[in-house]
Design a protein around this motif. Structure first.
Motif, short mmCIF file in Angstrom:
data_model
loop_
_atom_site.label_atom_id
_atom_site.label_comp_id
_atom_site.label_asym_id
_atom_site.label_seq_id
_atom_site.Cartn_x
_atom_site.Cartn_y
_atom_site.Cartn_z
N GLN A 182 0.83 -1.19 0.00
CA GLN A 182 0.00 0.00 0.00
C GLN A 182 0.86 1.24 0.00
OE1 GLN A 182 -2.72 -0.22 3.24
NE2 GLN A 182 -4.39 -0.67 1.84
N VAL A 183 0.53 2.17 -0.86
CA VAL A 183 1.30 3.40 -0.93
C VAL A 183 0.36 4.59 -0.83
CG1 VAL A 183 2.94 4.73 -2.27
CG2 VAL A 183 2.84 2.25 -2.54
N SER A 184 0.69 5.52 0.02
CA SER A 184 -0.05 6.78 -0.02
C SER A 184 0.97 7.90 -0.15
CB SER A 184 -0.92 6.95 1.22
OG SER A 184 -0.11 6.92 2.35
N VAL A 185 0.66 8.84 -1.02
CA VAL A 185 1.58 9.92 -1.29
C VAL A 185 1.11 11.17 -0.58
CG1 VAL A 185 2.68 11.29 -3.09
CG2 VAL A 185 2.00 8.92 -3.55
N GLU A 186 2.02 11.74 0.18
CA GLU A 186 1.68 12.98 0.87
C GLU A 186 2.50 14.10 0.28
OE1 GLU A 186 2.40 14.97 5.18
OE2 GLU A 186 2.38 12.78 5.06
N GLU A 187 1.83 15.16 -0.14
CA GLU A 187 2.57 16.27 -0.74
C GLU A 187 2.96 17.26 0.34
OE1 GLU A 187 1.64 17.89 -4.30
OE2 GLU A 187 1.06 15.99 -5.23
N VAL A 188 4.23 17.36 0.59
CA VAL A 188 4.68 18.33 1.58
C VAL A 188 4.77 19.71 0.94
CG1 VAL A 188 6.51 18.94 3.16
CG2 VAL A 188 5.92 16.55 2.81
N SER A 189 5.37 19.74 -0.23
CA SER A 189 5.38 20.97 -1.01
C SER A 189 5.35 20.52 -2.47
CB SER A 189 6.61 21.79 -0.71
OG SER A 189 7.75 21.16 -1.25
N THR A 190 5.42 21.47 -3.37
CA THR A 190 5.31 21.08 -4.78
C THR A 190 6.50 20.26 -5.23
OG1 THR A 190 6.27 23.20 -5.36
CG2 THR A 190 3.88 23.02 -5.51
N VAL A 191 7.60 20.36 -4.49
CA VAL A 191 8.77 19.62 -4.93
C VAL A 191 9.14 18.49 -3.98
CG1 VAL A 191 9.79 21.46 -6.27
CG2 VAL A 191 10.23 21.32 -3.83
N LYS A 192 8.41 18.41 -2.85
CA LYS A 192 8.78 17.42 -1.86
C LYS A 192 7.58 16.53 -1.58
CE LYS A 192 11.76 17.84 2.03
NZ LYS A 192 12.16 18.70 3.11
N LYS A 193 7.81 15.24 -1.63
CA LYS A 193 6.70 14.33 -1.36
C LYS A 193 7.16 13.25 -0.38
CE LYS A 193 3.95 14.89 -5.45
NZ LYS A 193 4.71 15.97 -6.08
N ILE A 240 12.50 -2.80 0.90
CA ILE A 240 12.37 -1.36 0.68
C ILE A 240 12.70 -1.03 -0.77
CG2 ILE A 240 13.51 0.84 1.15
CD1 ILE A 240 13.57 0.08 4.06
N GLN A 241 13.79 -1.61 -1.24
CA GLN A 241 14.19 -1.31 -2.61
C GLN A 241 13.10 -1.71 -3.59
OE1 GLN A 241 17.84 -3.07 -3.70
NE2 GLN A 241 18.23 -1.60 -5.31
N GLU A 242 12.61 -2.93 -3.43
CA GLU A 242 11.59 -3.42 -4.37
C GLU A 242 10.33 -2.59 -4.29
OE1 GLU A 242 12.80 -8.14 -4.45
OE2 GLU A 242 10.93 -7.47 -3.52
N SER A 243 9.88 -2.37 -3.06
CA SER A 243 8.60 -1.69 -2.93
C SER A 243 8.71 -0.24 -3.35
CB SER A 243 8.08 -1.80 -1.50
OG SER A 243 8.97 -1.16 -0.63
N PHE A 244 9.87 0.37 -3.07
CA PHE A 244 10.04 1.77 -3.46
C PHE A 244 10.00 1.92 -4.98
CE2 PHE A 244 13.00 5.25 -4.59
CZ PHE A 244 12.23 6.29 -4.14
N GLU A 245 10.72 1.02 -5.64
CA GLU A 245 10.72 1.08 -7.09
C GLU A 245 9.32 0.88 -7.64
OE1 GLU A 245 13.63 -1.62 -8.62
OE2 GLU A 245 15.25 -0.39 -7.77
N ALA A 246 8.62 -0.09 -7.06
CA ALA A 246 7.26 -0.37 -7.51
C ALA A 246 6.37 0.84 -7.27
CB ALA A 246 6.71 -1.59 -6.79
N GLU A 295 4.28 2.71 -10.04
CA GLU A 295 2.82 2.74 -10.01
C GLU A 295 2.27 4.15 -10.00
OE1 GLU A 295 1.04 0.50 -6.84
OE2 GLU A 295 2.16 -1.28 -7.49
N ASN A 296 2.90 5.01 -9.24
CA ASN A 296 2.38 6.37 -9.13
C ASN A 296 2.94 7.30 -10.18
OD1 ASN A 296 0.66 6.50 -6.56
ND2 ASN A 296 2.43 5.28 -5.99
N ASP A 297 3.79 6.71 -11.04
CA ASP A 297 4.36 7.47 -12.12
C ASP A 297 5.06 8.74 -11.61
OD1 ASP A 297 5.06 7.77 -14.65
OD2 ASP A 297 3.18 8.66 -15.35
#
Lengths: 96, 430
Positions: free
Chosen positions: B2-13, B71-77, B81-83
């Motif tokens: 499961q991945v959720s993306v949190e936008e801290v700023s426009t350049v930092k996630k 971590i490596q595998e899931s991070f790459e995935a 996935e989130n492009d």
């Protein structure tokens, strides 16, 4: 305390003792050659804080090792197989 | 996963990634199984070591290995996935992995900012026209004369005047005791009036005669640059050994010859050419400066920290280099990395912005460098470095990265040129 550790010298961990532990809840130690079952029982109970059901001891003859023409003999030692009361555990032998 | 993306700023996630329990368990089981086949533990035949024993002996290594693998595998995935695109190294602070629990961790990534198309046309740029004045040329001559100045002992017998060179011995005393920072120094040559130590010192030196010894009392003000002296009263025992004069050479062909030129006119021509080049560079820089000021106002975006850090590092190493060149070091000057970082952060941000804007423009205008241009630039550089362009080409052939950098610099120059071409230029006397 010191005298307890003088009696129980080291735990034995081999394939055989693993089987004994799993089937009969028995643990093996190398102990002082002059220690008797009562002393060993008391030492194990104090050191590991468990209740001991029974102790069996045996004298193990040291292996005769030959290297070239030189023949040597490893020291004789005493092994104790300690049976714990049902449900008792010692963390060290459980991989903790 | 499961991945959720949190936008801290426009350049930092920040990506919150959770690996399910089954996957963790499966990976751990596999790892122990593999390990069990080869691990040699006393008392057990190879391949017969029970898992509990293995866990006790190898838990740390196995857990670390598996967690980094996961971590490596899931991070790459997750990235796929989130492009997402990211720059620099993702920042991961992995927590300890617990068996039979889902594995959660956070990754911080930084992205290149999205910059909208920049309208760079129609800027108004001031162009300062510098004319080469006689004074400027004169100044250069003066400089050259000073560089060639000779020292001669004073012919007449007189006291020290301003502008003289005084050869002195001195020793500083504080409260009547020798002071460690001002040890006995012999044959110290100083130009009177330059105020190398303090104006007071020079003033009191004036009027001394050769061979004379004098005590000079100096109280250093609080604002004295060297902390070790600020607010101190030092008594200097000064003896004047000799007074020397600085003789400046006359401006004539003789002087020109010493600079490797035939005649004075030749030297003058070179000075003028140098000045011209300097002015041209200055105008160019001033124009570039204005362009960026204007473009910065037109755009609005955040700069990723990694880029700022990268620029900062560049700035600091530049400072370090120049200090080393001056035979001192950052430590001696009392600079630490932290101080410098704080001081130059804004500059670094600006530089990164400049770089990003240029990149964006290169992309926007679909610019490329032709082989011909590369060739020309190489030739130019070769001349500046006293090498042949073939040598340089060989060097760049071996260093692909440097070559790309070189090409990029050319592109940046092109962009600036393009902007200038599309701007209104107001000429002004500088």
């Amino acid at each position: 305390m010191i005298q307890y550790y003088d009696i129980v010298k080291r735990p034995l961990m081999t394939e055989k003792t693993t089987i004994q532990k799993e089937t009969f809840n028995q643990l093996s130690f190398e102990v002082d050659r002059k220690a008797n079952r009562v002393e060993i029982k008391r030492a194990v109970e104090k050191i590991f804080d468990v209740r001991v059901a029974a102790v069996r001891t045996m004298q193990i003859k040291g292996k005769v090792k030959q290297r070239g023409r030189i023949i040597g003999k490893r020291k004789d030692w005493k092994k104790a197989i300690v049976t714990l009361m049902p449900g008792e555990r010692i963390g060290f032998f459980e991989g903790a | 996963m499961q991945v959720s993306v949190e936008e801290v700023s426009t350049v930092k996630k920040v990506l919150h990634i959770e690996i399910p329990e089954e996957e963790v368990t499966r990976e751990l089981n596999n790892a122990y199984k593999e390990l069990g086949k080869t691990a040699k533990v006393k008392g057990f035949r190879p391949g017969k070591v029970p898992r509990s024993v293995l866990e006790r002996l190898y838990k740390k290594t196995v857990t670390a290995e598996i967690s980094s693998k996961l971590i490596q595998e899931s991070f790459e995935a997750a990235i796929r996935e989130n492009d997402l695109k990211y720059i620099g190294n993702p920042l991961i602070d992995p927590p300890e992995m617990e068996p039979e629990q889902p594995y959660k961790y956070d990754v911080t990534i930084e992205q290149s900012p999205e910059i909208g198309d920049i309208d760079f046309k129609g800027l108004t740029i001031k162009k300062n026209i510098y004319t080469i004045t006689d004074e400027a040329v004169e100044e250069q001559f003066e400089r050259l004369r000073k560089a060639m100045a000779q020292q001669q002992p004073l012919e007449e017998d007189r006291a020290v005047r301003e502008g003289d060179l005084a050869l002195i011995d001195f020793e500083g005393f504080k409260d009547g005791k020798p002071f460690a920072e001002t040890p006995k120094t012999e044959n110290f040559l100083m130009k009177v009036g330059m105020n190398q130590i303090l104006k007071d010192f020079d003033d009191q030196l004036i009027g001394m005669n050769s061979g004379e010894t004098k005590e000079i009392n100096i109280s250093f003000p609080e604002s004295y640059p060297n902390d070790k002296f600020a607010n101190l009263d030092i008594a200097f025992q000064v003896s004047l050994r000799e007074i020397k004069q600085e003789i400046l050479p006359e401006v004539n062909d003789e002087l020109a010859k010493r600079f490797g030129k035939q005649t004075l006119d030749e030297l003058k021509d070179e000075i003028i050419a140098d000045l011209k080049q300097g002015y041209e560079k200055r105008t160019e820089q001033e124009q570039a400066e204005q362009i960026f000021e204007a473009l910065l106002e037109k755009t609005d975006f955040e700069v990723p920290d990694v880029m700022t850090e990268y620029e900062l590092e560049g700035i600091i190493s530049e400072i370090d280099r120049s200090l080393t060149y001056q035979n001192t070091s950052m430590e001696e000057q009392g600079f630490t990395k932290e101080v410098l970082s704080a001081k130059y952060r804004d500059t670094a941000v600006k530089q990164s912005k400049r770089r990003l804007i240029l990149n964006k423009l290169i992309e926007q205008e679909k610019m490329t460098v032709s082989d011909e241009e590369v060739e020309n630039a190489l030739k130019e550089m070769a001349q500046a470095l006293n090498k042949t362009s073939a040598e340089l080409r060989n060097h760049y052939k071996q260093n692909e990265e440097e070559f790309n950098y070189f090409k990029h610099a050319l592109l940046e120059k092109q962009v600036v040129r393009l902007i200038i071409e599309n701007s209104t230029i107001v000429e002004e006397k500088g």
